[in-house]
Design an enzyme around this catalytic site. Structure first.
Site, PDB file in Angstrom:
ATOM      1  N   SER A 268     -13.159 -28.177  -1.148  1.00 52.17           N
ATOM      2  CA  SER A 268     -12.992 -27.508   0.150  1.00 52.17           C
ATOM      3  C   SER A 268     -11.943 -28.241   0.971  1.00 52.17           C
ATOM      4  O   SER A 268     -11.561 -29.368   0.665  1.00 52.17           O
ATOM      5  CB  SER A 268     -14.309 -27.503   0.905  1.00 52.17           C
ATOM      6  OG  SER A 268     -14.588 -28.813   1.360  1.00 52.17           O
ATOM      7  N   LYS A 269     -11.522 -27.572   2.026  1.00 54.53           N
ATOM      8  CA  LYS A 269     -10.546 -28.155   2.940  1.00 54.53           C
ATOM      9  C   LYS A 269     -11.094 -29.478   3.482  1.00 54.53           C
ATOM     10  O   LYS A 269     -10.378 -30.458   3.606  1.00 54.53           O
ATOM     11  CB  LYS A 269     -10.334 -27.161   4.077  1.00 54.53           C
ATOM     12  CG  LYS A 269      -9.416 -27.633   5.164  1.00 54.53           C
ATOM     13  CD  LYS A 269      -9.143 -26.512   6.138  1.00 54.53           C
ATOM     14  CE  LYS A 269      -9.954 -26.610   7.409  1.00 54.53           C
ATOM     15  NZ  LYS A 269      -9.729 -27.784   8.223  1.00 54.53           N
ATOM     16  N   ARG A 270     -12.388 -29.483   3.737  1.00 52.24           N
ATOM     17  CA  ARG A 270     -12.998 -30.691   4.298  1.00 52.24           C
ATOM     18  C   ARG A 270     -12.914 -31.882   3.337  1.00 52.24           C
ATOM     19  O   ARG A 270     -12.757 -33.018   3.764  1.00 52.24           O
ATOM     20  CB  ARG A 270     -14.453 -30.426   4.697  1.00 52.24           C
ATOM     21  CG  ARG A 270     -14.619 -30.545   6.215  1.00 52.24           C
ATOM     22  CD  ARG A 270     -16.008 -30.155   6.675  1.00 52.24           C
ATOM     23  NE  ARG A 270     -16.273 -28.750   6.415  1.00 52.24           N
ATOM     24  CZ  ARG A 270     -17.343 -28.298   5.751  1.00 52.24           C
ATOM     25  NH1 ARG A 270     -18.228 -29.161   5.258  1.00 52.24           N
ATOM     26  NH2 ARG A 270     -17.527 -27.009   5.575  1.00 52.24           N
TER      27      ARG A 270
END
Ligand code: GLU
Length: 513
Positions: A268-270
């Site tokens: 994920s982007k996170r």
């Protein structure tokens, strides 16, 4: 898997809701490669029917991104084509008739439930095991729709323009089977899926209806998308069956996920923010929060390396080869070699690809970007020819484009920060004398070529009876400022006589002082 009589047509169908995650770009890439491998067409369709998710700038971002990657669509809202418009919001009028046809055939129904009624239903039927009950083949019997209301009541509501949606009527007991190009036969039981809305109260189709209608109208032969869409497949397959016949349906391929570096779930982007690497293709600034998420492009990746790295996340050509140009990939790409399992993202490997591509490409290819990076650091580069020479000399030492600032910057800007601490402890009068004479010898050298300079230097070390090894580091620090850079005589050659001598003198003063 490819019908020779039918032109291959694939589509990438993004919803413009933000920056492109690398999984999205890989979907584009697989679409593109498959189409080009089969001499087919690659269509880009903007799926913007959910206007509540509209994000300014997201569509432009997608085009910039494809442009940067060199994956140009044959048809799109920007490139035009015979099956336009290519933005679903501009095709709004074409969907209703299909939804109405489904109602007329008994495969869909009108639902008049208000948001409050839906909320009430969820509260009434929720249990510990099923906290959010679905509008499905059981609960639809309890709701206000054309299956439960009398014919007259339905006609009255419609004539009064009562707000309503159209929902698919999922069969109660049917096994829906299809063959996925990657995972083979996939089966779903119809009771597992809710009665998805097909047409919304504002007349806009939902994704489910629009994707099927447009794949049909745009004559799509193969539909590749991320694995996260697999649960929607049974709805799409039923719609194909009801509306156009299964023999018209494109072949599906649900691409495996790109996983976190530890293999634990979807990247994920996170994860990128947390572990310090980009996940988006290019910088994306959220217009609401004005927060910027960094992309591979701005981190200093070359598009060649980026797509090469991406293709290897889930595909190989059956050999140990890892480096491929886009053209090579077009030649070699087949779906048979796409893996079923998720592919782990490895940032170190991504950097390795970039390093390989920086070395492999002529420096002229990325020279304009490096010039920008140097200029942003206040280093002006007067001459393109000179810059090219320098980049060729140092490119083996660079992994990401910003590395050129350190590796090439000192050629154009006299270093002010000289690591004299590295030479002072072993400095003595003999060395002082040596460098004094070396400047004279360099000044008199018949040519300013690295071979000539090295020969002059070595002869002089013999005369002075000092090991060349003891003098190379001081010379490097004089010219470069630190313990890095390419061969020191190559550096001198590029710097030229005047600048070389100037730098030697400057450091001599520092170490003596
Ligand atoms: N609009 C969907 C998305 O945003 C496309 C899914 C598909 O390709 O069917 O990813």
């Amino acid at each position: 898997m490819v019908n020779e009589n039918k032109k291959v047509r694939v589509r990438f169908a993004p919803s413009p809701t933000g920056g492109l995650h690398l999984g999205g770009v890989r979907t584009v890439l697989f679409n593109y490669l498959f189409a080009k491998h089969h001499g087919g067409e690659f269509v880009l369709r903007i799926e913007d029917t959910d206007q509540s998710r509209f994000v300014a700038g997201a569509e432009e971002y997608i085009f910039d991104c494809l442009n940067w990657c060199g994956l140009t669509p044959d048809e799109s809202p920007v490139h035009g084509g015979a099956y336009g418009p290519y933005r679903q919001s501009e095709r709004k009028e074409s969907y209703r008739k299909y939804a109405e046809q489904l109602v007329a055939d008994g495969s869909a129904y009108y639902a008049f439930d208000t948001p409050a009624e839906l909320e009430e239903m969820r509260n009434r039927f929720k249990t510990a095991e099923s906290p959010s009950p679905q509008y499905n083949y059981i609960l639809r019997e309890q709701m206000r729709n054309s299956l439960t209301l009398g014919e007259e009541e339905v006609a009255r509501l419609l004539s009064e323009d009562a707000a309503h949606v159209i929902r698919i009527k999922m069969p109660t007991d049917e096994t829906i089977v299809f063959t996925d190009m990657i995972r083979g036969e996939v089966a779903f039981h119809s009771s597992q899926t809710d009665d998805k809305v097909l047409l919304k109260a504002d007349g806009m189709p939902t994704y489910h209806l629009a994707v099927v209608v447009d794949d049909y109208l745009m004559k799509i032969t193969h539909a590749f998308r991320g694995e996260e869409w697999l649960p929607s497949a049974p709805v799409h397959i039923l719609l194909w069956k009801y509306l156009f016949g299964l023999d018209q349906m494109p072949q599906w391929a649900h691409l495996p996920l790109i996983l976190k570096p530890d293999g634990n779930g979807k990247l994920s982007k996170r994860d990128g923010d947390r572990m310090g690497f980009p996940v988006f293709a290019m910088n994306w600034t959220d217009p609401k929060t004005t927060e910027t998420t960094q992309g591979f492009r701005e981190r200093g990746f070359l598009p060649e390396a980026f797509i090469n790295m991406l293709v290897m996340l889930g595909w190989n050509d059956g050999t140990e080869n890892e480096i491929f140009t886009l053209q090579k990939l077009v030649d070699k790409f087949t779906m048979e070699r796409v893996h079923k399992g998720g592919a782990r993202f490895d940032y170190e490997k991504a950097k390795w690809f970039n390093h390989e591509w920086i070395k492999h490409l002529p420096a002229s290819h990325y020279q304009p970007r490096v010039r920008q990076l140097l200029e942003a650091e206040g280093i002006s580069v007067p001459d393109d020819g000179q810059l090219q020479k320098v980049l060729e000399l140092v490119k083996d030492r660079c992994t990401l484009l910003p590395d050129f600032v350190q590796q090439a910057g000192f050629f154009f800007k006299t270093p002010t920060n000289i690591d004299t601490a590295a030479i002072k402890p072993k400095w003595d009068e003999k060395k002082n004398l040596f460098f004094g004479e070396m400047m004279l010898a360099f000044d008199l050298a018949p040519s300013w070529q690295h071979e000539e300079l090295e020969r002059t230097f070595k002869e002089l070390t013999a005369v002075h009876e000092i090991k060349p090894g003891e003098l190379m580091l001081p010379l490097r620090i004089m010219l470069v400022g630190g313990k890095f850079g390419p061969g020191v005589f190559h550096v001198a050659e590029v710097l030229g006589k005047e600048e070389t001598i100037k730098r030697i003198k400057f450091t001599l003063q520092l170490v003596q002082g």
